[in-house]
Design an enzyme around this catalytic site. Structure first.
Site, PDB file in Angstrom:
ATOM      1  N   TYR A 109       0.846  -1.191   0.000  1.00  0.00           N
ATOM      2  CA  TYR A 109       0.000   0.000   0.000  1.00  0.00           C
ATOM      3  C   TYR A 109       0.882   1.242   0.000  1.00  0.00           C
ATOM      4  O   TYR A 109       1.914   1.286   0.684  1.00  0.00           O
ATOM      5  CB  TYR A 109      -0.899   0.020   1.243  1.00  0.00           C
ATOM      6  N   GLU A 197      -3.538   7.581  -4.037  1.00  0.00           N
ATOM      7  CA  GLU A 197      -3.465   6.289  -3.336  1.00  0.00           C
ATOM      8  C   GLU A 197      -3.247   5.165  -4.335  1.00  0.00           C
ATOM      9  O   GLU A 197      -3.932   5.102  -5.363  1.00  0.00           O
ATOM     10  CB  GLU A 197      -4.759   6.051  -2.552  1.00  0.00           C
TER      11      GLU A 197
END
Length: 386
Positions: A109, A197
């Site tokens: 991530y 993101e």
């Protein structure tokens, strides 16, 4: 403003972030043609909506041939996709991303966001990437590593290396991560983004790092500098009430309650919603008419509030500064008469020309309920809504 995954990937790729090969399709036939053009043994068909959790909702599927990709796209385009972020009403899929399949060894991530508490950008990374990152953040936040970036210096290499080693990358992969993270930060700054993101950021069998998914949100106040990004806006993904409000410079967010709110100032609007909740009610919206609202904007604000059939009462909470209380009162009276507002209205106001505003309301001959404090106003509007 939000954009689709394929649009975000195109922007990131221009700044040097590696992404899988892929193209967007608006029809099943187009999806099959793209799959053939990619020439991959396996392709992934991904529904394009402004919400996460698509995989769990059936919006991400693997195809082992162009014909299968076409068949999946035919099922997917036009479907209503329900995820934990769309709510039970879901979103209609109007396009799909056809992307090459990859052999992955890890899912990570990575994101950049503005941290308002510190006044700095923060880059976050985690070894626990994938579809359950929200659960990781809630239950094991220590697994998310952060570095704070000074605006003048930008992301410096040692910070990127720190993140890379923290999420378990080896030496050669860390070097690739430094280049990717630097490019990601550059994209964030250059586009006036409020969020970038990548989830997941994948490590392939060959040891490469690619953005398998991408999300970008942008600061609306900076879009005048980015007409190319502004043109990417997909109105079909936005609440129709919010679209209508934006036409008149009204800040509106639709909620699930039954008490409509009309307030000037974002802080006061948040406090108004809080005090409605404290009084046992549920706000139907956030609506900030702004400090300099005029009678025309007030009329449009009422029109938007009344378009929501769940609204059973309205609370107007105004502090008269630039927007004087007498101007508000005249605007409310005209709007309620013109639109035939059928629900009770509670008005609490203070500040410039408040006595004149109250006199206008009293002499209007209309059944307004007034209050002198926020607590009193919230109690009254909750009772009326019930």
């Amino acid at each position: 403003m939000k954009i689709h995954e394929y649009q975000a990937k195109a922007i990131l790729a221009r700044h040097g972030v590696p992404v899988p090969r892929g193209e967007v399709a608006f029809s099943a036939t187009e999806a099959g043609e793209i799959a053939r053009r990619l020439g991959a043994k396996v392709v992934v068909v991904k529904a394009q909506i402004h919400a996460g959790g698509r995989g769990k909702g059936g919006g991400v599927r693997i195809a082992k041939s162009p014909d299968e990709a076409e068949a999946i796209a035919r099922d997917m385009i036009g479907m209503t996709l329900v995820t934990h972020q769309t709510g039970p009403e879901g979103r209609v899929v109007s396009r799909v991303l056809i992307e090459e399949g990859l052999q992955m060894t890890r899912e990570l991530y990575l994101s950049v966001v503005l941290d308002r508490a510190s006044g700095k950008m923060v880059m976050m990374a985690s070894a626990a990437g994938g579809i359950d990152i929200e659960e990781v953040a809630a239950s094991t936040p220590e697994r998310i590593v952060k570095v704070y970036v000074e605006g003048g210096a930008g992301l410096v290499p040692f910070q990127a290396r720190q993140l890379g080693y923290a999420i378990g990358l080896d030496g050669p992969q860390v070097n690739k991560a430094v280049r990717l993270m630097t490019a990601l930060y550059d994209a964030f700054v250059a586009t006036d983004a409020s969020l970038v993101e990548i989830n997941p950021l994948v490590v392939t069998a060959a040891g490469d790092l690619l953005a398998l998914d991408a999300k970008m949100n942008f600061d609306d106040n900076a879009l005048y500098r980015h007409t190319d990004i502004r043109d990417l806006r997909d109105l079909g993904e936005e609440d129709p009430f919010e679209i209508e409000a934006s036409k008149f410079s009204l800040n509106y967010i639709h909620l699930e309650g039954n008490i409509g709110c009309m307030v000037n100032g974002a802080g006061l609007a948040m406090a108004t919603m809080d005090i409605i909740k404290l009084a046992g009610g549920e706000p139907a919206n956030f609506l900030d008419v702004g400090g300099g609202a005029n009678a025309e904007q007030i009329r449009h604000a009422f029109k938007i509030l009344m378009s929501d059939k769940n609204v059973k009462a309205v609370l107007i909470n105004i502090f008269g500064g630039i927007l004087r209380c007498d101007v508000l009162a005249r605007g409310v009276i005209v709007a309620v008469r013109e639109l035939g507002v059928p629900v009770p209205i509670v008005i609490r106001m203070g500040g410039t020309n408040v006595d004149e505003g109250k006199r206008l309301l009293r002499e209007s001959g209309m059944n307004f309920t007034t209050a002198d404090s926020m607590g009193e106003a919230a109690t009254k509007v909750v009772q009326l809504a019930h």
